[in-house]
Design a protein around this motif. Structure first.
Motif: not given
Length: 247
Positions: A171-183
């Protein structure tokens, strides 16, 4: 003489009970839950069977040291707390924190270093602190809790849930969100394998954690036994080798 023989038989029966109970416990499988929202390097399933991953190999090694065969159960994250509390179909789950999994559970010694990262795509300005993401959709994993984000942003923590970390990064790569949280561990693993093409600013570290295993209060495994198995794995280097295998 008759009274003495009666006492001796009773003593023998009492002495045999713990051994019999222990033998019965050894015959029971160690029932390990795997959160259905995780993926490699934590766990991989094929046709509903656990086949690889850090959590799978860790549980198998714990079972070996306890003399117990291991049975894995892939379950939705929302079912984990109740299943562990009940203890009928679950002994433990690993790579958790008490803040992620509240309830009347027993916690092992911590053994695994990880961190939560806040990623920002380069199409947006970099963030200097968590509060700058307030009110903006942030890619998150359904069922995961992010107490540091809740504390920093409160009601302005806008979640955009996906089933797992890989879906969140896509989703971050596709531009659907600009931020993401991952481990960090999962992020590094997926990036090394080129799973998603991303252009990112240096991540913000939300929190550094050291995870542990949560043991059901009704498990036939004692917390001291679980801790001893983990301590032995740390002492002989087998845990470090297992971690390195999935870095």
């Amino acid at each position: 003489m008759t009274h003495a023989r009666h006492l001796n038989r009773r003593q023998l029966l009492l002495a045999a009970w713990p051994a019999g109970a222990a033998a019965q416990a050894q015959e029971q499988p160690l029932q390990v839950l795997i959160d259905g929202s995780i993926e490699m390097p934590q766990a991989q399933f094929k046709n509903g069977e656990a086949v690889d991953g850090f959590q799978v190999r860790l549980a198998q090694e714990i079972g070996r040291r306890l003399g117990r065969r291991v049975r894995f159960r892939l379950v939705p994250r929302r079912r984990v707390p109740q299943m562990l509390a009940d203890g009928n179909e679950a002994d433990m789950i690993c790579n958790y924190l008490p803040s992620w999994l509240p309830g009347p559970l027993q916690w092992s010694r911590p053994y695994f270093d990880d961190a939560d990262l806040l990623l920002t795509a380069t199409r947006r300005p970099p963030l200097a602190r968590l509060q700058e993401a307030a009110g903006q959709p942030i890619g998150t994993v359904s069922g995961f809790v992010y107490p540091e984000m809740d504390a920093a942003l409160g009601a302005r923590f806008v979640r955009d849930d996906a089933p797992n970390a890989l879906a969140t990064l896509r989703k971050l790569a596709l531009g659907r969100v600009d931020h993401a949280i991952v481990g960090r561990v999962v992020f590094d693993y997926l990036m090394r394998r080129g799973e998603v093409a991303l252009s990112l600013h240096p991540p913000l570290v939300i929190s550094r954690v050291k995870t542990a295993c949560a043991l059901s209060p009704h498990s036939s495994v004692k917390l001291a036994q679980l801790d001893a198995a983990l301590a032995a794995m740390q002492a002989d280097g087998s845990l470090a080798r297992l971690v390195d295998r999935y870095r």
